[in-house]
Design a protein around this motif. Structure first.
Motif, short mmCIF file in Angstrom:
data_model
loop_
_atom_site.label_atom_id
_atom_site.label_comp_id
_atom_site.label_asym_id
_atom_site.label_seq_id
_atom_site.Cartn_x
_atom_site.Cartn_y
_atom_site.Cartn_z
N HIS A 146 0.86 -1.18 0.00
CA HIS A 146 0.00 0.00 0.00
C HIS A 146 0.90 1.23 0.00
N HIS A 162 1.15 4.02 2.11
CA HIS A 162 1.41 4.87 3.26
C HIS A 162 2.90 5.22 3.32
N GLU A 185 -4.66 3.30 -5.22
CA GLU A 185 -3.69 4.17 -4.54
C GLU A 185 -2.62 4.71 -5.48
N TRP A 192 -1.69 8.18 -4.66
CA TRP A 192 -1.19 8.44 -3.31
C TRP A 192 0.31 8.68 -3.27
N ASN A 247 -0.77 9.92 1.30
CA ASN A 247 0.16 8.90 1.81
C ASN A 247 0.53 9.10 3.28
N SER A 279 -6.18 0.37 4.20
CA SER A 279 -6.25 1.41 3.17
C SER A 279 -7.00 0.81 1.99
N SER A 303 -4.93 -1.71 -0.41
CA SER A 303 -4.00 -2.66 0.21
C SER A 303 -3.98 -3.98 -0.53
N THR A 339 -7.32 1.47 11.26
CA THR A 339 -8.28 1.87 10.23
C THR A 339 -8.76 3.31 10.42
N GLY A 348 -9.61 4.14 5.56
CA GLY A 348 -9.64 2.97 6.41
C GLY A 348 -11.06 2.56 6.75
#
Length: 211
Positions: free
Chosen positions: A55, A57, A81, A84, A91, A133, A136, A161, A166
């Motif tokens: 993912h 992040h 994503e 992102w 992110n 996310s 994911s 989450t 989330g």
């Protein structure tokens, strides 16, 4: 084929290197400390083929640019994503890394569907496991008996989450439908913390009890 767990950065995000006997390898979630990771790969004379992200992040993408440029390899991410990587608000780096927000160039390949994937001599399955996310992903190496779960499932816990996109009920459903159906002796290589197994989490994970 073998794998190596490398915790990186202040959050000790687990990067995974999956390598074949010919020393070609895939890199999963190069989250930070790019120079350290590049040095390790060069020291072991490994030949990276691609970067796969569970993912987008910040703590999972922080070293993508350095590693991608060092080895001139493509980056893969889920379609939900793809925007992102370059957006610090999405992110999370704008919130958690105010002084050094992360902006990564677009991924080379967008994963749109679940199913079997092959790259070079690597073969694995891609599962969409949203909840932590929206985009994911989990990567399942059936023959080798392990799944790289990102921040979906941990030893004794599950992903948070409360970040953008989330959804707790969605996360628990993802874990139940996609991960807990795997053989109980499957190793779970999580985004943070120690390695566990599907069976152990079915038996003792308090977030999954009663589901």
């Amino acid at each position: 084929m073998k794998w190596q767990q490398i915790p990186l950065g202040s959050l000790q995000t687990n990067c995974y290197i999956v390598e074949n006997p010919d020393r070609s390898c895939l890199i999963f979630d190069p989250g930070s400390e790019g120079k350290k990771l590049i040095h390790l790969l060069n020291q072991r004379k490994l030949k990276p083929c691609a970067i796969f992200l569970t993912h987008a992040h910040f703590d999972h993408i922080g070293a993508v640019t350095e590693v991608r440029e060092a080895f001139q390899i493509p980056v893969y991410i889920h379609k939900q994503e793809e925007k992102w990587l370059a957006d610090p608000a999405l992110n999370g780096s704008q919130l958690f890394m105010v002084q050094n927000p992360i902006k990564v160039n677009d991924a080379d390949h967008i994963i749109k569907n679940e199913g079997a994937m092959e790259i070079n001599d690597f073969a694995f399955s891609v599962f969409h496991t949203p909840g932590h996310s929206p985009g994911s992903l989990s990567y399942y190496f059936e023959q080798e008996g392990f799944v790289i779960s990102g921040d979906a499932l941990f030893q004794g816990s599950v992903g948070r989450t409360d970040l953008p996109g989330g959804n707790n009920s969605q996360l628990i459903k993802s874990i139940h439908d996609k991960l807990l159906n795997l053989p109980e002796d499957t190793y779970v290589l999580s985004g943070h913390g120690p390695v566990t197994t599907i069976g152990d989490e079915m038996d003792s994970n308090p977030f999954l009890n009663g589901f």
